[in-house]
Design an enzyme around this catalytic site. Structure first.
Site, PDB file in Angstrom:
ATOM      1  N   ASN A 125       0.867  -1.186   0.000  1.00 30.31           N
ATOM      2  CA  ASN A 125       0.000   0.000   0.000  1.00 30.31           C
ATOM      3  C   ASN A 125       0.901   1.233   0.000  1.00 30.31           C
ATOM      4  O   ASN A 125       1.459   1.602   1.028  1.00 30.31           O
ATOM      5  CB  ASN A 125      -0.895  -0.019   1.247  1.00 30.31           C
ATOM      6  CG  ASN A 125      -1.769   1.230   1.338  1.00 30.31           C
ATOM      7  OD1 ASN A 125      -1.830   2.028   0.405  1.00 30.31           O
ATOM      8  ND2 ASN A 125      -2.451   1.398   2.470  1.00 30.31           N
ATOM      9  N   TRP A 126       1.038   1.814  -1.178  1.00 33.41           N
ATOM     10  CA  TRP A 126       1.913   2.990  -1.301  1.00 33.41           C
ATOM     11  C   TRP A 126       1.345   4.212  -0.593  1.00 33.41           C
ATOM     12  O   TRP A 126       2.029   5.208  -0.410  1.00 33.41           O
ATOM     13  CB  TRP A 126       2.096   3.341  -2.781  1.00 33.41           C
ATOM     14  CG  TRP A 126       3.152   2.552  -3.485  1.00 33.41           C
ATOM     15  CD1 TRP A 126       3.829   1.450  -3.023  1.00 33.41           C
ATOM     16  CD2 TRP A 126       3.657   2.801  -4.814  1.00 33.41           C
ATOM     17  NE1 TRP A 126       4.719   1.004  -3.971  1.00 33.41           N
ATOM     18  CE2 TRP A 126       4.633   1.816  -5.088  1.00 33.41           C
ATOM     19  CE3 TRP A 126       3.378   3.753  -5.791  1.00 33.41           C
ATOM     20  CZ2 TRP A 126       5.331   1.775  -6.301  1.00 33.41           C
ATOM     21  CZ3 TRP A 126       4.062   3.708  -6.999  1.00 33.41           C
ATOM     22  CH2 TRP A 126       5.032   2.726  -7.243  1.00 33.41           C
ATOM     23  N   LYS A 127       0.054   4.184  -0.264  1.00 32.09           N
ATOM     24  CA  LYS A 127      -0.625   5.367   0.282  1.00 32.09           C
ATOM     25  C   LYS A 127      -0.435   6.541  -0.706  1.00 32.09           C
ATOM     26  O   LYS A 127      -0.376   6.297  -1.911  1.00 32.09           O
ATOM     27  CB  LYS A 127      -0.124   5.666   1.692  1.00 32.09           C
ATOM     28  CG  LYS A 127      -0.225   4.408   2.588  1.00 32.09           C
ATOM     29  CD  LYS A 127       0.039   4.641   4.029  1.00 32.09           C
ATOM     30  CE  LYS A 127      -0.103   3.313   4.787  1.00 32.09           C
ATOM     31  NZ  LYS A 127       0.055   3.443   6.232  1.00 32.09           N
ATOM     32  N   HIS A 141      -9.626   1.736   5.117  1.00 31.41           N
ATOM     33  CA  HIS A 141      -8.334   1.870   5.809  1.00 31.41           C
ATOM     34  C   HIS A 141      -8.480   2.850   6.973  1.00 31.41           C
ATOM     35  O   HIS A 141      -9.206   3.852   6.860  1.00 31.41           O
ATOM     36  CB  HIS A 141      -7.262   2.362   4.831  1.00 31.41           C
ATOM     37  CG  HIS A 141      -5.880   2.223   5.378  1.00 31.41           C
ATOM     38  ND1 HIS A 141      -5.361   3.095   6.309  1.00 31.41           N
ATOM     39  CD2 HIS A 141      -4.911   1.304   5.159  1.00 31.41           C
ATOM     40  CE1 HIS A 141      -4.131   2.712   6.632  1.00 31.41           C
ATOM     41  NE2 HIS A 141      -3.835   1.624   5.951  1.00 31.41           N
ATOM     42  N   GLU A 188      -6.653   5.113   8.033  1.00 27.46           N
ATOM     43  CA  GLU A 188      -6.308   6.497   7.707  1.00 27.46           C
ATOM     44  C   GLU A 188      -7.484   7.218   7.043  1.00 27.46           C
ATOM     45  O   GLU A 188      -7.595   8.441   7.118  1.00 27.46           O
ATOM     46  CB  GLU A 188      -5.055   6.528   6.812  1.00 27.46           C
ATOM     47  CG  GLU A 188      -3.805   6.246   7.623  1.00 27.46           C
ATOM     48  CD  GLU A 188      -2.649   5.677   6.814  1.00 27.46           C
ATOM     49  OE1 GLU A 188      -2.694   5.691   5.577  1.00 27.46           O
ATOM     50  OE2 GLU A 188      -1.697   5.194   7.464  1.00 27.46           O
ATOM     51  N   GLU A 205      -5.172  -4.289  10.993  1.00 26.61           N
ATOM     52  CA  GLU A 205      -4.071  -3.333  11.120  1.00 26.61           C
ATOM     53  C   GLU A 205      -4.243  -2.540  12.410  1.00 26.61           C
ATOM     54  O   GLU A 205      -4.968  -1.516  12.419  1.00 26.61           O
ATOM     55  CB  GLU A 205      -4.059  -2.373   9.938  1.00 26.61           C
ATOM     56  CG  GLU A 205      -3.900  -3.038   8.585  1.00 26.61           C
ATOM     57  CD  GLU A 205      -3.328  -2.088   7.558  1.00 26.61           C
ATOM     58  OE1 GLU A 205      -2.231  -2.344   7.070  1.00 26.61           O
ATOM     59  OE2 GLU A 205      -3.968  -1.063   7.252  1.00 26.61           O
ATOM     60  N   GLY A 214       2.890   2.378  10.898  1.00 27.54           N
ATOM     61  CA  GLY A 214       3.938   3.396  10.769  1.00 27.54           C
ATOM     62  C   GLY A 214       4.753   3.638  12.026  1.00 27.54           C
ATOM     63  O   GLY A 214       5.490   4.624  12.106  1.00 27.54           O
ATOM     64  N   SER A 236       3.687  -2.006  10.182  1.00 22.28           N
ATOM     65  CA  SER A 236       5.143  -2.082  10.366  1.00 22.28           C
ATOM     66  C   SER A 236       5.753  -3.400   9.897  1.00 22.28           C
ATOM     67  O   SER A 236       6.746  -3.861  10.456  1.00 22.28           O
ATOM     68  CB  SER A 236       5.513  -1.816  11.833  1.00 22.28           C
ATOM     69  OG  SER A 236       5.171  -0.493  12.177  1.00 22.28           O
ATOM     70  N   GLY A 253       2.860  -1.104   4.250  1.00 25.51           N
ATOM     71  CA  GLY A 253       2.860   0.314   3.881  1.00 25.51           C
ATOM     72  C   GLY A 253       4.244   0.773   3.455  1.00 25.51           C
ATOM     73  O   GLY A 253       4.680   0.530   2.330  1.00 25.51           O
ATOM     74  N   GLY A 254       4.959   1.409   4.376  1.00 24.65           N
ATOM     75  CA  GLY A 254       6.248   2.031   4.059  1.00 24.65           C
ATOM     76  C   GLY A 254       7.208   1.143   3.279  1.00 24.65           C
ATOM     77  O   GLY A 254       7.813   1.579   2.284  1.00 24.65           O
TER      78      GLY A 254
HETATM   79  P1  13P Z   1       3.158   0.567   7.585  1.00 22.62           P
HETATM   80  O1  13P Z   1       3.593  -0.760   7.001  1.00 22.62           O
HETATM   81  O2  13P Z   1       3.913   1.719   7.043  1.00 22.62           O
HETATM   82  O3  13P Z   1       3.131   0.502   9.075  1.00 22.62           O
HETATM   83  O4  13P Z   1       1.651   0.811   7.117  1.00 22.62           O
HETATM   84  C1  13P Z   1       0.721  -0.180   7.322  1.00 22.62           C
HETATM   85  C2  13P Z   1      -0.489   0.154   6.560  1.00 22.62           C
HETATM   86  O5  13P Z   1      -1.226   1.046   6.936  1.00 22.62           O
HETATM   87  C3  13P Z   1      -0.763  -0.600   5.326  1.00 22.62           C
HETATM   88  O6  13P Z   1      -2.053  -0.387   4.859  1.00 22.62           O
END
Ligand code: 13P
Length: 221
Positions: free
Chosen positions: A9-11, A86, A88, A147, A153, A184, A205-206
């Site tokens: 997930n590049w966000k 999600h 976020e 999550e 993050g 993470s 994510g990251g």
């Molecule tokens: P991180 O892997 O950066 O913690 O993000 C998780 C996430 O929100 C994936 O959707």
């Protein structure tokens, strides 16, 4: 460890050069969640790439909904998965309330794509009865990604026991649905997380912005 899902997930990150790079050498097992504006381009660059969108409209098909992108449109440009609800988005947008996440879920499944519903620690409160009923008859087209907010993050992953216990509760409540863990996940911890039996995959994510790292995680699956 067969057939575990590796979802990136590049966000709101990345650019066309990064899409170019990934489209050339991304491991075929990875499902990559990129900003919607890049999806058609990525699909043209590499039609075999498994692409996810990070959201879709609550509205079905077409209509006077300025700025919205329907599940049907995403499907037309090569998208196969859609991440919905999600945290976020649930936190920053009132539009991702339970009822609207349910509408998005229906829209995604109707087009033949797979929905990845994200939930956090408060998951029983995030899945209403109509969503639960829908899940019962659409288990092949839906995954639930757990999550925890504390892990997104932050670099703080819950213990494997905690992950396993929570996924067990989710599977028991939602008819054995496929369960992903997210929060993470990186190249150093992916092996042990993927070794948890109830982890059917990971949502990253990251670390999904680093091609070599993502490919290395995919090789573990
Ligand atoms: P991180 O892997 O950066 O913690 O993000 C998780 C996430 O929100 C994936 O959707």
């Amino acid at each position: 460890m067969i057939n575990k899902l590796i979802v990136g997930n590049w966000k709101m990150n990345g650019n066309l050069s990064l899409v170019d790079e990934f489209s050339q050498t991304l491991d075929a097992r990875v499902i990559l969640g990129i900003p919607s504006v890049f999806i058609a381009y990525a699909h043209l660059k590499n039609p075999t790439m498994q692409i996810a969108a990070q959201d879709c409209s609550v509205y079905a098909d077409f209509g006077a909904h300025t700025g919205e992108i329907s599940a049907e449109m995403l499907s037309q440009v090569g998208c196969k998965y859609v991440i919905i609800g999600h945290s976020e988005r649930r936190q920053t947008s009132n539009f991702d309330n339970q009822q609207n996440v349910f509408a998005k879920l229906q829209n995604v499944v109707k087009t033949g794509m797979t929905a990845i519903i994200c939930i956090d620690e408060s998951y029983p409160a995030l899945v209403d009865n109509q969503t639960k009923e829908f899940l019962k008859t659409n288990l092949d087209k839906v995954c639930i990604a757990y999550e925890p907010l504390s892990a997104i993050g932050t670099g703080k992953v819950p213990s494997l026991k905690d992950i396993s216990e929570t996924l067990s509760k989710i599977k028991n409540t939602y008819f054995g649905v496929k369960t992903l863990y997210g929060g993470s996940v990186n190249v150093s911890n992916a092996k042990e997380i993927l070794s948890v039996e109830l982890v059917d995959g990971v949502l990253i994510g990251g670390a999904s912005l680093k091609l070599s790292e993502l490919n290395e995680i995919a090789r573990l699956s």
